[in-house]
Design a protein around this motif. Structure first.
Motif, PDB file in Angstrom:
ATOM      1  N   LEU A 169      41.945  62.774  62.121  1.00 57.97           N
ATOM      2  CA  LEU A 169      41.871  62.339  60.737  1.00 57.97           C
ATOM      3  C   LEU A 169      40.498  61.733  60.476  1.00 57.97           C
ATOM      4  O   LEU A 169      40.028  60.906  61.259  1.00 57.97           O
ATOM      5  CB  LEU A 169      42.960  61.313  60.443  1.00 57.97           C
ATOM      6  N   VAL A 170      39.887  62.129  59.367  1.00 54.56           N
ATOM      7  CA  VAL A 170      38.568  61.611  59.004  1.00 54.56           C
ATOM      8  C   VAL A 170      38.611  61.142  57.560  1.00 54.56           C
ATOM      9  O   VAL A 170      38.872  61.938  56.655  1.00 54.56           O
ATOM     10  CB  VAL A 170      37.474  62.668  59.180  1.00 54.56           C
ATOM     11  N   GLU A 171      38.335  59.849  57.347  1.00 55.82           N
ATOM     12  CA  GLU A 171      38.300  59.284  56.005  1.00 55.82           C
ATOM     13  C   GLU A 171      36.892  59.349  55.427  1.00 55.82           C
ATOM     14  O   GLU A 171      35.911  59.345  56.160  1.00 55.82           O
ATOM     15  CB  GLU A 171      38.754  57.809  56.007  1.00 55.82           C
ATOM     16  N   SER A 172      36.831  59.374  54.105  1.00 57.56           N
ATOM     17  CA  SER A 172      35.554  59.312  53.398  1.00 57.56           C
ATOM     18  C   SER A 172      35.795  58.733  52.011  1.00 57.56           C
ATOM     19  O   SER A 172      36.946  58.647  51.561  1.00 57.56           O
ATOM     20  CB  SER A 172      34.917  60.702  53.301  1.00 57.56           C
ATOM     21  N   GLY A 173      34.710  58.343  51.352  1.00 59.28           N
ATOM     22  CA  GLY A 173      34.806  57.893  49.975  1.00 59.28           C
ATOM     23  C   GLY A 173      34.695  56.399  49.749  1.00 59.28           C
ATOM     24  O   GLY A 173      34.699  55.943  48.608  1.00 59.28           O
ATOM     25  N   GLY A 174      34.599  55.636  50.828  1.00 53.79           N
ATOM     26  CA  GLY A 174      34.464  54.190  50.654  1.00 53.79           C
ATOM     27  C   GLY A 174      33.101  53.817  50.100  1.00 53.79           C
ATOM     28  O   GLY A 174      32.205  54.659  49.954  1.00 53.79           O
ATOM     29  N   GLY A 175      32.954  52.541  49.753  1.00 53.18           N
ATOM     30  CA  GLY A 175      31.678  52.077  49.236  1.00 53.18           C
ATOM     31  C   GLY A 175      31.807  50.729  48.574  1.00 53.18           C
ATOM     32  O   GLY A 175      32.834  50.044  48.697  1.00 53.18           O
ATOM     33  N   ALA A 189      40.776  63.886  55.646  1.00 54.39           N
ATOM     34  CA  ALA A 189      40.852  65.286  56.055  1.00 54.39           C
ATOM     35  C   ALA A 189      41.490  65.382  57.432  1.00 54.39           C
ATOM     36  O   ALA A 189      41.061  64.689  58.366  1.00 54.39           O
ATOM     37  CB  ALA A 189      39.459  65.903  56.074  1.00 54.39           C
ATOM     38  N   ALA A 190      42.492  66.233  57.546  1.00 54.08           N
ATOM     39  CA  ALA A 190      43.215  66.406  58.811  1.00 54.08           C
ATOM     40  C   ALA A 190      42.822  67.726  59.462  1.00 54.08           C
ATOM     41  O   ALA A 190      42.627  68.734  58.787  1.00 54.08           O
ATOM     42  CB  ALA A 190      44.717  66.377  58.572  1.00 54.08           C
ATOM     43  N   SER A 191      42.715  67.696  60.773  1.00 56.03           N
ATOM     44  CA  SER A 191      42.421  68.909  61.537  1.00 56.03           C
ATOM     45  C   SER A 191      43.162  68.829  62.870  1.00 56.03           C
ATOM     46  O   SER A 191      43.724  67.805  63.224  1.00 56.03           O
ATOM     47  CB  SER A 191      40.926  69.068  61.756  1.00 56.03           C
ATOM     48  N   GLY A 192      43.156  69.930  63.592  1.00 54.75           N
ATOM     49  CA  GLY A 192      43.841  69.954  64.875  1.00 54.75           C
ATOM     50  C   GLY A 192      45.216  70.577  64.728  1.00 54.75           C
ATOM     51  O   GLY A 192      45.380  71.610  64.092  1.00 54.75           O
ATOM     52  N   SER A 193      46.216  69.926  65.281  1.00 58.98           N
ATOM     53  CA  SER A 193      47.584  70.448  65.273  1.00 58.98           C
ATOM     54  C   SER A 193      48.254  70.113  63.933  1.00 58.98           C
ATOM     55  O   SER A 193      49.023  69.156  63.829  1.00 58.98           O
ATOM     56  CB  SER A 193      48.382  69.845  66.432  1.00 58.98           C
ATOM     57  N   ILE A 194      47.964  70.929  62.929  1.00 55.70           N
ATOM     58  CA  ILE A 194      48.437  70.629  61.577  1.00 55.70           C
ATOM     59  C   ILE A 194      49.955  70.613  61.500  1.00 55.70           C
ATOM     60  O   ILE A 194      50.547  69.883  60.708  1.00 55.70           O
ATOM     61  CB  ILE A 194      47.853  71.642  60.579  1.00 55.70           C
ATOM     62  N   PHE A 195      50.610  71.408  62.348  1.00 49.94           N
ATOM     63  CA  PHE A 195      52.072  71.472  62.307  1.00 49.94           C
ATOM     64  C   PHE A 195      52.688  70.127  62.669  1.00 49.94           C
ATOM     65  O   PHE A 195      53.853  69.863  62.374  1.00 49.94           O
ATOM     66  CB  PHE A 195      52.586  72.533  63.278  1.00 49.94           C
ATOM     67  N   SER A 196      51.910  69.261  63.325  1.00 48.84           N
ATOM     68  CA  SER A 196      52.435  67.966  63.749  1.00 48.84           C
ATOM     69  C   SER A 196      52.164  66.860  62.727  1.00 48.84           C
ATOM     70  O   SER A 196      52.353  65.687  63.022  1.00 48.84           O
ATOM     71  CB  SER A 196      51.838  67.569  65.097  1.00 48.84           C
ATOM     72  N   ILE A 197      51.722  67.255  61.542  1.00 46.05           N
ATOM     73  CA  ILE A 197      51.502  66.254  60.486  1.00 46.05           C
ATOM     74  C   ILE A 197      52.800  66.019  59.732  1.00 46.05           C
ATOM     75  O   ILE A 197      53.391  66.945  59.201  1.00 46.05           O
ATOM     76  CB  ILE A 197      50.422  66.712  59.506  1.00 46.05           C
ATOM     77  N   GLY A 198      53.254  64.788  59.702  1.00 49.20           N
ATOM     78  CA  GLY A 198      54.461  64.452  58.950  1.00 49.20           C
ATOM     79  C   GLY A 198      54.092  63.569  57.787  1.00 49.20           C
ATOM     80  O   GLY A 198      53.197  63.865  57.015  1.00 49.20           O
ATOM     81  N   ASN A 238      48.472  70.179  50.563  1.00 56.00           N
ATOM     82  CA  ASN A 238      48.938  70.788  51.813  1.00 56.00           C
ATOM     83  C   ASN A 238      48.088  71.998  52.203  1.00 56.00           C
ATOM     84  O   ASN A 238      47.888  72.263  53.389  1.00 56.00           O
ATOM     85  CB  ASN A 238      50.401  71.195  51.681  1.00 56.00           C
ATOM     86  N   ALA A 239      47.589  72.718  51.227  1.00 50.09           N
ATOM     87  CA  ALA A 239      46.790  73.912  51.524  1.00 50.09           C
ATOM     88  C   ALA A 239      45.461  73.539  52.176  1.00 50.09           C
ATOM     89  O   ALA A 239      44.957  74.279  53.029  1.00 50.09           O
ATOM     90  CB  ALA A 239      46.546  74.705  50.248  1.00 50.09           C
ATOM     91  N   GLU A 240      44.913  72.402  51.760  1.00 46.60           N
ATOM     92  CA  GLU A 240      43.622  71.966  52.284  1.00 46.60           C
ATOM     93  C   GLU A 240      43.761  70.945  53.409  1.00 46.60           C
ATOM     94  O   GLU A 240      42.757  70.552  54.005  1.00 46.60           O
ATOM     95  CB  GLU A 240      42.782  71.363  51.155  1.00 46.60           C
ATOM     96  N   ASN A 241      45.007  70.522  53.688  1.00 44.09           N
ATOM     97  CA  ASN A 241      45.255  69.496  54.716  1.00 44.09           C
ATOM     98  C   ASN A 241      44.466  68.227  54.441  1.00 44.09           C
ATOM     99  O   ASN A 241      43.798  67.672  55.336  1.00 44.09           O
ATOM    100  CB  ASN A 241      44.926  70.033  56.114  1.00 44.09           C
ATOM    101  N   THR A 242      44.520  67.797  53.206  1.00 42.01           N
ATOM    102  CA  THR A 242      43.828  66.572  52.819  1.00 42.01           C
ATOM    103  C   THR A 242      44.771  65.638  52.082  1.00 42.01           C
ATOM    104  O   THR A 242      45.791  66.058  51.525  1.00 42.01           O
ATOM    105  CB  THR A 242      42.627  66.861  51.909  1.00 42.01           C
ATOM    106  N   MET A 243      44.424  64.384  52.105  1.00 40.70           N
ATOM    107  CA  MET A 243      45.174  63.359  51.387  1.00 40.70           C
ATOM    108  C   MET A 243      44.154  62.492  50.663  1.00 40.70           C
ATOM    109  O   MET A 243      43.025  62.334  51.144  1.00 40.70           O
ATOM    110  CB  MET A 243      45.991  62.502  52.359  1.00 40.70           C
ATOM    111  N   ALA A 244      44.530  61.968  49.527  1.00 42.09           N
ATOM    112  CA  ALA A 244      43.607  61.151  48.748  1.00 42.09           C
ATOM    113  C   ALA A 244      44.284  59.866  48.285  1.00 42.09           C
ATOM    114  O   ALA A 244      45.516  59.784  48.211  1.00 42.09           O
ATOM    115  CB  ALA A 244      43.099  61.935  47.543  1.00 42.09           C
TER     116      ALA A 244
END
Length: 117
Positions: free
Chosen positions: A4-10, A23-32, A73-79
């Motif tokens: 998991l990689v966060e961005s957007g702070g300031g 942004a999530a990467s790796g074993s996407i099937f294990s994201i709950g 879900n398509a981009e595996n991102t959360m905001a």
């Protein structure tokens, strides 16, 4: 395993807005369930908001009505859209994911949010 990689702070003035991304990467099937947590200096890490696999959301009382959590879900991102920011919102914001099978937690490295005039 999920990365998991966060961005957007300031730095933002009181009353301002920021949008954090995870942004999530790796074993996407294990994201709950996914969520945001924050840690202010000298304080313990605390829950901010969460979003379930089906899209259900939950918020800490301190941010209800001001913050909105969402995911793609398509981009595996959360905001996390943060509006009407207050100085007490200052802290390091962390993205978290829970494995739906093992319940293991994955954390990002955090992104700093500072609300100050």
């Amino acid at each position: 395993q999920v990365q998991l990689v966060e961005s957007g702070g300031g730095l933002v003035q009181p009353g301002g807005s920021l949008r954090l991304s995870c942004a999530a990467s790796g074993s996407i099937f294990s994201i709950g369930d996914m969520g945001w947590y924050r840690q202010a200096p000298g304080k313990e890490r605390e829950f901010v908001a969460s979003i379930g696999r089906g899209g259900s959301t939950d918020y800490a009382d301190s941010v209800k009505g001001r913050f909105t959590i969402s995911k793609d879900n398509a981009e595996n991102t959360m905001a996390l859209q943060m509006n009407s920011l207050k100085p007490e919102d200052t802290g390091v914001y962390y993205c978290r994911s829970k494995n739906p099978f093992t319940f293991a937690l994955s954390w990002g490295q955090g992104t700093q949010v500072t609300v100050s005039s």
